[in-house]
Design a protein around this motif. Structure first.
Motif, PDB file in Angstrom:
ATOM      1  N   SER A 229       0.890  -1.257   0.074  1.00  0.00           N
ATOM      2  CA  SER A 229      -0.180   0.004  -0.070  1.00  0.00           C
ATOM      3  C   SER A 229       0.882   1.264   0.032  1.00  0.00           C
ATOM      4  N   TYR A 230       0.305   2.085  -0.834  1.00  0.00           N
ATOM      5  CA  TYR A 230       1.167   3.610  -0.832  1.00  0.00           C
ATOM      6  C   TYR A 230       0.050   4.675  -1.362  1.00  0.00           C
ATOM      7  N   PRO A 231       0.235   5.783  -1.063  1.00  0.00           N
ATOM      8  CA  PRO A 231      -0.574   6.912  -1.315  1.00  0.00           C
ATOM      9  C   PRO A 231      -0.481   7.120  -2.984  1.00  0.00           C
ATOM     10  N   GLY A 232      -1.905   7.282  -3.523  1.00  0.00           N
ATOM     11  CA  GLY A 232      -1.879   7.770  -4.773  1.00  0.00           C
ATOM     12  C   GLY A 232      -1.675   6.512  -5.949  1.00  0.00           C
ATOM     13  N   LYS A 233      -1.801   5.471  -5.349  1.00  0.00           N
ATOM     14  CA  LYS A 233      -1.608   4.324  -6.243  1.00  0.00           C
ATOM     15  C   LYS A 233      -2.527   4.334  -7.564  1.00  0.00           C
ATOM     16  N   ASP A 234      -1.982   4.207  -8.703  1.00  0.00           N
ATOM     17  CA  ASP A 234      -2.767   3.996  -9.680  1.00  0.00           C
ATOM     18  C   ASP A 234      -3.244   2.587 -10.020  1.00  0.00           C
ATOM     19  N   LYS A 235      -4.302   2.074  -9.223  1.00  0.00           N
ATOM     20  CA  LYS A 235      -4.719   0.523  -9.734  1.00  0.00           C
ATOM     21  C   LYS A 235      -5.087   0.322 -11.001  1.00  0.00           C
ATOM     22  N   ASN A 236      -5.214   1.257 -11.982  1.00  0.00           N
ATOM     23  CA  ASN A 236      -5.719   0.945 -13.213  1.00  0.00           C
ATOM     24  C   ASN A 236      -4.336   0.315 -14.234  1.00  0.00           C
ATOM     25  N   LEU A 237      -3.552   0.810 -13.544  1.00  0.00           N
ATOM     26  CA  LEU A 237      -1.838   0.437 -14.365  1.00  0.00           C
ATOM     27  C   LEU A 237      -1.732  -1.330 -13.749  1.00  0.00           C
ATOM     28  N   LEU A 238      -2.279  -1.603 -12.666  1.00  0.00           N
ATOM     29  CA  LEU A 238      -1.749  -2.946 -12.193  1.00  0.00           C
ATOM     30  C   LEU A 238      -2.710  -4.067 -12.307  1.00  0.00           C
ATOM     31  N   LYS A 239      -2.920  -4.331 -13.561  1.00  0.00           N
ATOM     32  CA  LYS A 239      -3.905  -5.293 -14.011  1.00  0.00           C
ATOM     33  C   LYS A 239      -2.744  -6.367 -14.330  1.00  0.00           C
ATOM     34  N   VAL A 240      -2.569  -7.255 -13.583  1.00  0.00           N
ATOM     35  CA  VAL A 240      -1.539  -8.584 -13.893  1.00  0.00           C
ATOM     36  C   VAL A 240      -2.204  -9.749 -14.629  1.00  0.00           C
ATOM     37  N   ASP A 241      -1.500 -10.105 -15.447  1.00  0.00           N
ATOM     38  CA  ASP A 241      -1.741 -11.309 -16.364  1.00  0.00           C
ATOM     39  C   ASP A 241      -1.651 -12.623 -15.653  1.00  0.00           C
ATOM     40  N   LYS A 242      -2.640 -13.227 -15.172  1.00  0.00           N
ATOM     41  CA  LYS A 242      -2.288 -14.215 -14.271  1.00  0.00           C
ATOM     42  C   LYS A 242      -1.842 -15.616 -14.968  1.00  0.00           C
ATOM     43  N   ASP A 243      -1.738 -15.431 -16.150  1.00  0.00           N
ATOM     44  CA  ASP A 243      -0.989 -16.394 -16.763  1.00  0.00           C
ATOM     45  C   ASP A 243       0.534 -16.507 -16.848  1.00  0.00           C
ATOM     46  N   ILE A 244       0.847 -15.067 -16.733  1.00  0.00           N
ATOM     47  CA  ILE A 244       2.363 -14.897 -16.431  1.00  0.00           C
ATOM     48  C   ILE A 244       2.920 -14.753 -15.089  1.00  0.00           C
ATOM     49  N   THR A 245       2.078 -13.925 -14.141  1.00  0.00           N
ATOM     50  CA  THR A 245       2.485 -13.977 -12.744  1.00  0.00           C
ATOM     51  C   THR A 245       1.299 -14.453 -11.956  1.00  0.00           C
ATOM     52  N   PHE A 246       1.652 -15.468 -11.151  1.00  0.00           N
ATOM     53  CA  PHE A 246       0.578 -15.848 -10.157  1.00  0.00           C
ATOM     54  C   PHE A 246       1.045 -16.462  -8.973  1.00  0.00           C
ATOM     55  N   GLN A 247       0.210 -16.363  -7.968  1.00  0.00           N
ATOM     56  CA  GLN A 247       0.923 -16.910  -6.433  1.00  0.00           C
ATOM     57  C   GLN A 247       0.865 -18.342  -6.832  1.00  0.00           C
ATOM     58  N   TRP A 248       1.741 -19.007  -6.078  1.00  0.00           N
ATOM     59  CA  TRP A 248       1.990 -20.597  -5.992  1.00  0.00           C
ATOM     60  C   TRP A 248       0.798 -20.941  -5.177  1.00  0.00           C
ATOM     61  N   GLU A 249      -0.028 -21.954  -5.991  1.00  0.00           N
ATOM     62  CA  GLU A 249      -1.072 -22.878  -5.244  1.00  0.00           C
ATOM     63  C   GLU A 249      -1.086 -24.158  -5.284  1.00  0.00           C
ATOM     64  N   GLY A 250       0.042 -24.713  -5.577  1.00  0.00           N
ATOM     65  CA  GLY A 250       0.337 -26.130  -5.691  1.00  0.00           C
ATOM     66  C   GLY A 250       0.094 -26.713  -6.966  1.00  0.00           C
ATOM     67  N   ASN A 251      -0.196 -26.035  -7.910  1.00  0.00           N
ATOM     68  CA  ASN A 251      -0.570 -26.133  -9.315  1.00  0.00           C
ATOM     69  C   ASN A 251       0.721 -26.666 -10.078  1.00  0.00           C
ATOM     70  N   VAL A 252       1.478 -27.714 -10.157  1.00  0.00           N
ATOM     71  CA  VAL A 252       2.693 -27.965 -10.485  1.00  0.00           C
ATOM     72  C   VAL A 252       2.562 -28.026 -12.325  1.00  0.00           C
ATOM     73  N   SER A 253       1.289 -28.419 -12.840  1.00  0.00           N
ATOM     74  CA  SER A 253       1.035 -28.599 -14.189  1.00  0.00           C
ATOM     75  C   SER A 253       1.097 -27.124 -14.819  1.00  0.00           C
ATOM     76  N   LYS A 254       0.476 -25.940 -14.031  1.00  0.00           N
ATOM     77  CA  LYS A 254       0.654 -24.404 -14.389  1.00  0.00           C
ATOM     78  C   LYS A 254       2.033 -24.165 -14.631  1.00  0.00           C
ATOM     79  N   LEU A 255       2.967 -24.879 -14.042  1.00  0.00           N
ATOM     80  CA  LEU A 255       4.596 -24.330 -14.229  1.00  0.00           C
ATOM     81  C   LEU A 255       5.136 -24.970 -15.272  1.00  0.00           C
ATOM     82  N   GLU A 256       4.342 -26.027 -15.826  1.00  0.00           N
ATOM     83  CA  GLU A 256       5.151 -26.724 -16.985  1.00  0.00           C
ATOM     84  C   GLU A 256       4.428 -26.374 -18.171  1.00  0.00           C
ATOM     85  N   LYS A 257       3.582 -25.424 -18.344  1.00  0.00           N
ATOM     86  CA  LYS A 257       2.998 -25.149 -19.710  1.00  0.00           C
ATOM     87  C   LYS A 257       4.071 -24.202 -20.475  1.00  0.00           C
TER      88      LYS A 257
END
Length: 257
Positions: A229-257
């Motif tokens: 968190s920080y003041p003045g954050k432009d959230k519109n810029l921060l839409k992450v492509d979840k196929d590129i960057t994602f939190q690890w949740e135990g899905n090994v097959s997603k790593l191998e794609k």
């Protein structure tokens, strides 16, 4: 007379987006300094996955005084006999600091175990204690962000060839790099175990698919900014492509794609 605007090279879409994200990073750092907060970013990943380049674009416009990049070499004989985390503790962020570890204590869960630089008991002890260690840091107010940069075997082979040919990248070549392809499966196994056992609520692992360096840079920075968190954050810029960057949740097959 100065150059006319039409003489200036147009910014690429990547450069324009990166600049906006770097402005957000400066906003974050201003907040960090004024509040006296501490951020630790840990970068791990395959050899040639782009840790150096990622660090470069993150730190490019940050204050050198309050930003540190830590890339520790092989431990000395004295350090090797100490508590494993000791030499890293000395490098942790102080109040108002933004610190990036280019490889970290997770060497023990990766290269050290694959190359047999540590014993099985040392590896087991690390795996049993690292979550508790990071929880202590988090409970003291430190923000820990752990990124694992992953690439395909084919992409790594291409980058290793490119590195060998490029006279400006000779410093990056090491005997361990030469073993990266040979030990691909062993590194995959140790990576999976590390992610499974050391991704905690206090310090989860975030995966970055890094075959395309520029796409990886943009999505990693977006993810980082979205987690603090920080003041003045432009959230519109921060839409992450979840196929590129994602939190690890135990899905090994997603790593191998």
């Amino acid at each position: 007379m100065g150059h006319k605007d039409k003489d200036k090279p147009e910014q690429s879409g990547y450069e324009a987006e990166l600049r906006l994200l770097q402005i957000e990073l400066v906003k974050l750092q201003n907040s960090l300094i004024s509040k006296g907060d501490q951020i630790l970013v840990i970068l791990e990943g395959r050899d040639t996955a782009g840790k150096d380049g990622s660090i470069k674009v993150i730190t490019q416009h940050l204050s050198p005084r309050e930003t540190r990049v830590v890339a520790l070499g092989k431990p000395s004989d004295v350090e090797a006999s100490e508590w494993y985390f000791q030499r890293y503790v000395a490098e942790l962020p102080k109040k108002g600091e933004f610190v990036l570890f280019n490889r970290s204590w997770y060497n023990r869960a990766g290269v050290e175990v694959v190359m047999k630089f540590c014993s099985k008991s040392q590896h087991a002890n690390f795996m049993e204690t690292v979550n508790g260690f990071e929880s202590i840091l988090a409970s003291s107010g430190m923000t820990i962000l752990k990124y694992y940069l992953d690439i395909s075997k084919k992409e790594q082979a291409l980058r290793l060839q490119e590195r060998a040919k490029d006279p400006l990248k000779q410093w990056k070549i090491s005997p361990i790099d030469q073993q990266a392809q040979k030990n691909w499966n062993a590194y995959s196994k140790s990576r999976n175990e590390m992610l499974e056992k050391t991704s905690s609520s206090d310090a989860p692992w975030i995966i970055v698919k890094a075959n395309d360096k520029k796409v990886a840079h943009l999505n990693m920075i977006k993810d980082l900014l979205s987690r603090v968190s920080y003041p003045g954050k432009d959230k519109n810029l921060l839409k992450v492509d979840k196929d590129i960057t994602f939190q690890w949740e135990g899905n090994v097959s997603k790593l191998e794609k």
